[in-house]
Design an enzyme around this catalytic site. Structure first.
Site, short mmCIF file in Angstrom:
data_model
loop_
_atom_site.label_atom_id
_atom_site.label_comp_id
_atom_site.label_asym_id
_atom_site.label_seq_id
_atom_site.Cartn_x
_atom_site.Cartn_y
_atom_site.Cartn_z
N GLU A 148 76.36 58.94 -38.57
CA GLU A 148 75.55 58.33 -37.52
C GLU A 148 76.06 56.94 -37.17
O GLU A 148 76.09 56.05 -38.03
CB GLU A 148 74.09 58.23 -37.96
CG GLU A 148 73.21 57.57 -36.90
CD GLU A 148 71.80 57.29 -37.39
OE1 GLU A 148 71.01 56.75 -36.60
OE2 GLU A 148 71.49 57.59 -38.56
N ASP A 181 71.94 58.73 -31.89
CA ASP A 181 70.64 58.09 -32.01
C ASP A 181 70.41 57.28 -30.74
O ASP A 181 71.16 56.35 -30.43
CB ASP A 181 70.61 57.17 -33.24
CG ASP A 181 69.26 56.51 -33.47
OD1 ASP A 181 68.75 55.86 -32.55
OD2 ASP A 181 68.71 56.64 -34.59
N HIS A 184 70.33 53.29 -30.94
CA HIS A 184 71.62 52.65 -31.11
C HIS A 184 72.51 52.86 -29.89
O HIS A 184 73.25 51.95 -29.49
CB HIS A 184 72.30 53.19 -32.37
CG HIS A 184 71.54 52.92 -33.62
ND1 HIS A 184 71.31 51.65 -34.09
CD2 HIS A 184 70.94 53.76 -34.50
CE1 HIS A 184 70.60 51.71 -35.20
NE2 HIS A 184 70.36 52.98 -35.47
N ARG A 213 62.71 50.63 -30.12
CA ARG A 213 62.61 51.24 -31.44
C ARG A 213 61.24 51.88 -31.70
O ARG A 213 60.99 52.38 -32.79
CB ARG A 213 62.94 50.24 -32.55
CG ARG A 213 63.50 50.81 -33.86
CD ARG A 213 64.34 52.02 -33.71
NE ARG A 213 65.28 52.24 -34.81
CZ ARG A 213 65.98 53.35 -34.98
NH1 ARG A 213 65.86 54.36 -34.13
NH2 ARG A 213 66.82 53.49 -35.97
N GLU A 242 62.72 59.36 -35.04
CA GLU A 242 62.95 58.30 -36.03
C GLU A 242 62.65 56.98 -35.33
O GLU A 242 63.46 56.48 -34.55
CB GLU A 242 64.38 58.30 -36.55
CG GLU A 242 64.58 57.28 -37.66
CD GLU A 242 66.01 56.81 -37.81
OE1 GLU A 242 66.35 56.37 -38.91
OE2 GLU A 242 66.77 56.86 -36.83
#
Length: 264
Positions: A148, A181, A184, A213, A242
């Site tokens: 990742e 992700d 990111h 986030r 997440e």
């Protein structure tokens, strides 16, 4: 595409209770967290009971104090051994695999002291060695080790999907794949949708969270475009939530699942 939710976000005393809550909220499974010190391996009886009770647990997101790209050879070795163990456990559960960043919180080129103690060529060499060993172990178990990329403030080695794909390709192993992700990617990718398309042959998993986030729908990401791209490239993996939750899980999680499903 299935939508899964990381276990720490879901209320419940047991995985069975968490899964019941998650499915009622609109999710299809639970993404596990893999701590160090053989903690994940010690959970095997609990995980096996959950599997027998129908809990869907396809993936493991590593949660260790050090990682495969550590500057210390001893800590790198421990991280590899921990991940080998986690791969063995997820294989026994019939899952997809385990994901890890190159490192987290170890060093940033964007913050003082700016000069890392190891040159880029050595960064690549230690990551390639670790991923090759883990990939060979994963291949023997018919699971995946997944790399990742993290943003520039959390890791200095692998920030983009293209960097992750280059390392996956260099191992020559089909068991080494990449994770996207959205949080990111929002920081690092010039064009997140193009990055997903270019990484398509190596993209095995997606984690989803907003530009801030928090959960999808609370920020400015273009979810219609992201998920249309995944559909267009034939991505059939999971979308694993997440993030940090804005609001109580009893409200936030059903809203988030409903929000994502609008675009599937």
């Amino acid at each position: 595409m299935r939508i899964t939710c990381q276990e720490q976000l879901v209320p419940g005393r047991t995985l069975q209770e968490k899964f019941d809550f998650a499915t009622a909220a609109g999710f299809d499974g639970i993404e596990l967290r893999g701590k160090g010190d053989r903690h994940f391996e010690s959970r095997l009886p609990e995980l096996a009971r959950a599997k027998a009770d129908g809990v869907v647990m396809p993936t493991v997101c590593v949660e260790m104090p050090h990682f495969i790209g550590d500057f210390s050879a001893e800590l790198r070795r421990d991280a590899i051994d921990q991940l080998r163990s986690q791969l063995s456990v997820i294989a026994e559960l019939g899952g997809l695999g385990v994901m890890t960043p190159a490192s987290w919180g170890q060093f940033s080129l964007r913050l003082p002291p700016f000069e890392p103690p190891r040159p880029p060529a050595e960064d690549r060499a230690v990551l390639l060695d670790a991923l090759t060993e883990l990939g060979e172990h994963a291949a023997a178990l018919d699971v995946l080790i997944m790399l990742e990329p993290l943003n520039r403030y959390e890791n200095h080695m692998v920030n983009t999907l293209a960097q992750a794909v280059e390392l996956c390709r260099a191992t020559g192993l089909g068991s080494v794949r990449a994770v996207g992700d959205t949080y990111h990617m929002n920081i690092e990718e010039d064009d997140p949708c193009s990055a997903l398309a270019e990484a398509a042959p190596y993209l095995a998993h997606m984690q989803v969270s907003e530009s801030n986030r928090h959960q999808p729908g609370t920020g400015h990401l273009d979810w219609a475009a992201h998920l249309a791209t995944l559909d267009a490239i034939g991505y059939h993996g999971d979308l694993a939530l997440e993030c940090r939750l804005r609001g109580e899980p009893e409200t936030a999680l059903p809203q988030t699942a409903a929000f994502l499903r609008k675009f599937l």
